[in-house]
Design an enzyme around this catalytic site. Structure first.
Site, short mmCIF file in Angstrom:
data_model
loop_
_atom_site.label_atom_id
_atom_site.label_comp_id
_atom_site.label_asym_id
_atom_site.label_seq_id
_atom_site.Cartn_x
_atom_site.Cartn_y
_atom_site.Cartn_z
N ARG A 35 -8.70 -0.51 4.73
CA ARG A 35 -7.87 0.51 4.10
C ARG A 35 -6.51 -0.04 3.69
NH1 ARG A 35 -7.45 6.13 7.03
NH2 ARG A 35 -6.19 6.33 5.14
N ARG A 87 0.28 14.96 12.97
CA ARG A 87 0.83 14.71 11.61
C ARG A 87 0.83 15.93 10.71
NH1 ARG A 87 -1.38 8.97 9.58
NH2 ARG A 87 0.51 9.05 8.33
N PRO A 88 1.55 16.98 11.06
CA PRO A 88 1.64 18.17 10.20
C PRO A 88 2.40 17.85 8.91
CG PRO A 88 3.23 18.30 11.99
CD PRO A 88 2.42 17.05 12.25
N ILE A 89 2.38 18.75 7.91
CA ILE A 89 3.14 18.57 6.66
C ILE A 89 4.14 19.71 6.46
CG2 ILE A 89 1.37 17.14 5.51
CD1 ILE A 89 0.58 19.72 3.94
N ASP A 90 4.59 20.31 7.55
CA ASP A 90 5.49 21.47 7.46
C ASP A 90 6.77 21.15 6.68
OD1 ASP A 90 7.59 20.97 10.14
OD2 ASP A 90 5.74 19.84 9.93
N GLN A 91 7.27 19.92 6.80
CA GLN A 91 8.51 19.57 6.09
C GLN A 91 8.28 19.50 4.57
OE1 GLN A 91 11.57 19.23 7.83
NE2 GLN A 91 10.18 20.18 9.31
N LYS A 108 0.84 -1.21 0.00
CA LYS A 108 0.00 0.00 0.00
C LYS A 108 0.86 1.25 0.00
CE LYS A 108 -1.75 1.57 3.96
NZ LYS A 108 -1.45 2.98 4.29
N ASN A 109 1.85 1.30 0.90
CA ASN A 109 2.63 2.53 1.07
C ASN A 109 3.68 2.76 -0.02
OD1 ASN A 109 1.04 3.12 3.20
ND2 ASN A 109 2.52 2.52 4.77
N CYS A 117 -5.24 13.32 12.92
CA CYS A 117 -5.51 11.91 12.62
C CYS A 117 -5.51 11.14 13.93
CB CYS A 117 -4.42 11.44 11.66
SG CYS A 117 -4.01 9.71 11.74
N ILE A 170 7.49 7.47 17.07
CA ILE A 170 7.13 8.16 15.82
C ILE A 170 5.84 8.97 15.97
CG2 ILE A 170 6.68 7.86 13.34
CD1 ILE A 170 9.47 6.93 14.03
N ASP A 174 4.46 0.79 12.25
CA ASP A 174 3.26 0.12 11.71
C ASP A 174 3.14 -1.33 12.17
OD1 ASP A 174 3.36 1.86 8.48
OD2 ASP A 174 2.76 2.50 10.49
N ARG A 194 -4.82 10.79 4.25
CA ARG A 194 -3.78 11.82 4.29
C ARG A 194 -2.80 11.70 3.14
NH1 ARG A 194 -3.30 13.71 8.82
NH2 ARG A 194 -1.26 14.49 8.38
C1 EPZ Z 1 4.09 7.09 6.42
O1 EPZ Z 1 3.27 8.14 6.93
C2 EPZ Z 1 3.17 5.87 6.29
N1 EPZ Z 1 2.08 6.19 5.39
C3 EPZ Z 1 2.62 5.51 7.67
O2 EPZ Z 1 1.85 4.31 7.54
C4 EPZ Z 1 3.77 5.22 8.61
O3 EPZ Z 1 3.28 5.00 9.90
C5 EPZ Z 1 4.73 6.44 8.65
O4 EPZ Z 1 5.17 6.78 7.32
C6 EPZ Z 1 5.96 6.17 9.49
O5 EPZ Z 1 6.63 5.04 9.04
C7 EPZ Z 1 2.31 6.16 4.04
O6 EPZ Z 1 3.40 5.87 3.55
C8 EPZ Z 1 1.15 6.46 3.15
P1 EPZ Z 1 5.95 10.56 8.49
P2 EPZ Z 1 3.79 9.66 6.92
O7 EPZ Z 1 5.81 11.83 7.70
O8 EPZ Z 1 4.70 9.87 5.79
C9 EPZ Z 1 6.05 14.02 11.82
C10 EPZ Z 1 0.04 2.86 7.82
O9 EPZ Z 1 -0.35 2.31 8.86
N2 EPZ Z 1 6.03 14.97 10.68
O10 EPZ Z 1 7.14 9.73 8.25
O11 EPZ Z 1 2.61 10.53 7.06
C11 EPZ Z 1 4.76 13.19 11.92
O12 EPZ Z 1 3.77 13.88 12.62
C12 EPZ Z 1 0.45 4.34 7.86
O13 EPZ Z 1 0.13 2.30 6.71
C13 EPZ Z 1 6.12 16.34 10.92
O14 EPZ Z 1 6.19 16.76 12.08
O15 EPZ Z 1 4.63 9.68 8.28
C14 EPZ Z 1 5.25 11.94 12.63
O16 EPZ Z 1 5.26 12.15 14.00
C15 EPZ Z 1 0.11 5.01 9.14
N3 EPZ Z 1 6.14 17.19 9.87
C16 EPZ Z 1 6.66 11.77 12.08
O17 EPZ Z 1 7.05 13.03 11.56
C17 EPZ Z 1 6.07 16.75 8.55
O18 EPZ Z 1 6.06 17.56 7.62
C18 EPZ Z 1 6.81 10.72 10.98
O19 EPZ Z 1 5.78 10.94 10.04
C19 EPZ Z 1 5.98 15.37 8.33
C20 EPZ Z 1 5.97 14.49 9.40
#
Ligand code: EPZ
Length: 419
Positions: free
Chosen positions: A395, A120-124, A22-23, A115, A325, A303, A91
């Site tokens: 999902r 889970r912000p997207i600031d990065q 999926k991912n 969520c 995480i 996960d 998301r």
């Molecule tokens: C991916 O989510 C996966 N989803 C998630 O799988 C997985 O849990 C996660 O990576 C961690 O391995 C997909 O690939 C579609 P992150 P993602 O950005 O990319 C913080 C599942 O069960 N952060 O690596 O959204 C964030 O809040 C799902 O299949 C910021 O602060 O996760 C988190 O605490 C759930 N700012 C940490 O970083 C940002 O701009 C890691 O999040 C981005 C992230």
């Protein structure tokens, strides 16, 4: 709305095929935006999230045909937007942002909002696009991004983000000049996306390491590609085999993506051997406790945290699980406690004392991996367990109850009249 009903206590035996990841599939479907023409992706898992992504791409004007083998034609997109109604359900929709700005110079994408498992912000994602020259405006819950043409940049992520790395890597493929992503995510899904982009004509090096270099090109071309297997689905079935003291052969999985999971299962006492091009998982005696700290890849995957909490709940002794995480990924704890589990949560750390048996009852799924954990708990529990709100499970798991039934589980899907 459906529920899953399980009569526990059966040892799982037999063979199970692991579906596509999926991912990996979600960002790869978005990468089709970069090429125009028709891309063909095989081994795409048949899941609710994939259908949501297909709906999103269609809403932008793409032609999307097929399941498992998916044909996507992005020759002419006429609506460069991902609306709130779709983004709030998934998301990962934010993964259209980078490709749209890179190919069309503009995008309007709803902010995902909170969520169940964390803020889970997207600031990065936004910081990286700004470094590549995009003008970013937040307006009425939407990100509006514009750029004549993105340019290369050195981007140091403040923290490791999987979809952040994927979004910026896709954006950089059509940028003018070189981009270097530092502190990048090393997940196999990131590496797989880079493989796909390079097949489309991109020039990416270092994917799978924490420093990725992308030399921008002017255009990319459509391709055909078969997607890698899902390491989290594989890990989930491996835990199912271990906690039921079963004997299961997983086919179509890549052991090299599962090192951290295999190591923890072995230390719990499961036997894991390569066999017939797959992985055989057997457990013949009570499991031992395991201490786990979730980390970005190649560390232990967040996960898989919930599934291993079930293992710890029935192991002989005390396990310490630390979730680093996501700040709110223990929603399954109270539901497991309803089944008789002994779990004490203190902030990001949970102390799990194994109990002789779990007891079947009605429990509520809160998110994708929590739902899988509750199904695993139902497989080992005494009596009947009903897992409600399994739309979370659908999902990310393809026909999970059918696959478990084939392994001998007493499990079925039913209409949830009380929902
Ligand atoms: C991916 O989510 C996966 N989803 C998630 O799988 C997985 O849990 C996660 O990576 C961690 O391995 C997909 O690939 C579609 P992150 P993602 O950005 O990319 C913080 C599942 O069960 N952060 O690596 O959204 C964030 O809040 C799902 O299949 C910021 O602060 O996760 C988190 O605490 C759930 N700012 C940490 O970083 C940002 O701009 C890691 O999040 C981005 C992230």
């Amino acid at each position: 709305m459906d529920k899953i009903v399980i009569d526990g206590g059966k040892r799982l035996r037999g063979e199970v095929r692991v579906s596509g990841a999926k991912n990996a599939a979600l960002p790869i479907l978005c990468s089709a935006i970069l090429t125009g023409g028709e891309n063909t992706f095989q081994n795409v898992p048949v899941l609710r999230d994939i259908r949501t992504m297909a709906r999103l791409l269609r809403s932008m004007g793409a032609g999307v045909e097929g399941e498992r083998t998916v044909h996507i034609d992005t020759t002419k997109l006429d609506r460069l937007e991902a609306g709130y109604e779709l983004v709030k359900t998934m998301r990962a929709s934010v993964l259209v942002l980078g490709p749209l700005v890179a190919r069309y110079g503009q995008a309007r994408v709803s902010l995902p909002g909170g969520c169940a498992i964390g803020a889970r912000p997207i600031d990065q994602h936004l910081k990286g696009l700004e470094a590549m020259g995009a003008k970013i405006r937040l307006s009425h819950g939407y990100v509006e991004a514009r750029a004549k043409r993105l340019h290369g940049a050195r981007i140091v992520c403040d923290l490791v983000t999987v979809t952040g790395t994927e979004n910026l890597m896709m954006a950089a493929t059509l940028a003018k000049g070189r981009t270097v992503l530092e502190n990048a995510a090393r997940e196999p899904e990131v590496e797989e996306l880079a493989r796909v982009l390079n097949k489309m004509g991109a020039r990416i090096e270092g994917a799978g390491t924490s420093a990725i270099t992308i030399e921008g090109v002017d255009t990319l071309h459509p391709i055909e590609h078969a997607i890698i297997p899902d390491r989290i689905e594989a890990g989930t079935f491996m835990v199912a085999a271990a906690v039921t003291k079963g004997d299961v052969l997983l086919k179509d999985c890549l052991p090299e993506h599962l090192d951290a999971v295999i190591a923890k299962l072995r230390s719990a006492g499961a036997e894991i051997t390569a066999q017939d091009g797959g992985l055989r998982v057997r457990a013949r005696q009570d499991l031992k406790p395991v201490d786990i700290t979730t980390q970005p890849y190649p560390g232990f995957p967040t996960d898989m945290q919930a599934q291993f909490m079930v293992l710890a709940a029935v192991a002989l002794g005390q396990s310490v699980i630390t979730e680093t995480i996501f700040e709110n990924r223990y929603m399954h704890v109270q539901e497991l406690a309803r089944m008789g589990a002994d779990i004490h949560v203190d902030g990001r750390t949970s102390i799990v004392r194994g109990v002789p048996r779990l007891m079947g009852t009605t429990v509520m799924a809160s998110d994708l991996r929590a739902s899988a954990a509750l199904v695993l708990a139902g497989l080992v529990a005494e009596g009947e367990t009903e897992v409600r709100r399994v739309y979370h499970m659908d999902r990310g798991y393809e026909r999970m109850e059918k696959k478990l039934e084939k392994l001998g589980a007493r499990i079925r899907r039913a209409e949830d009249a009380e929902a």
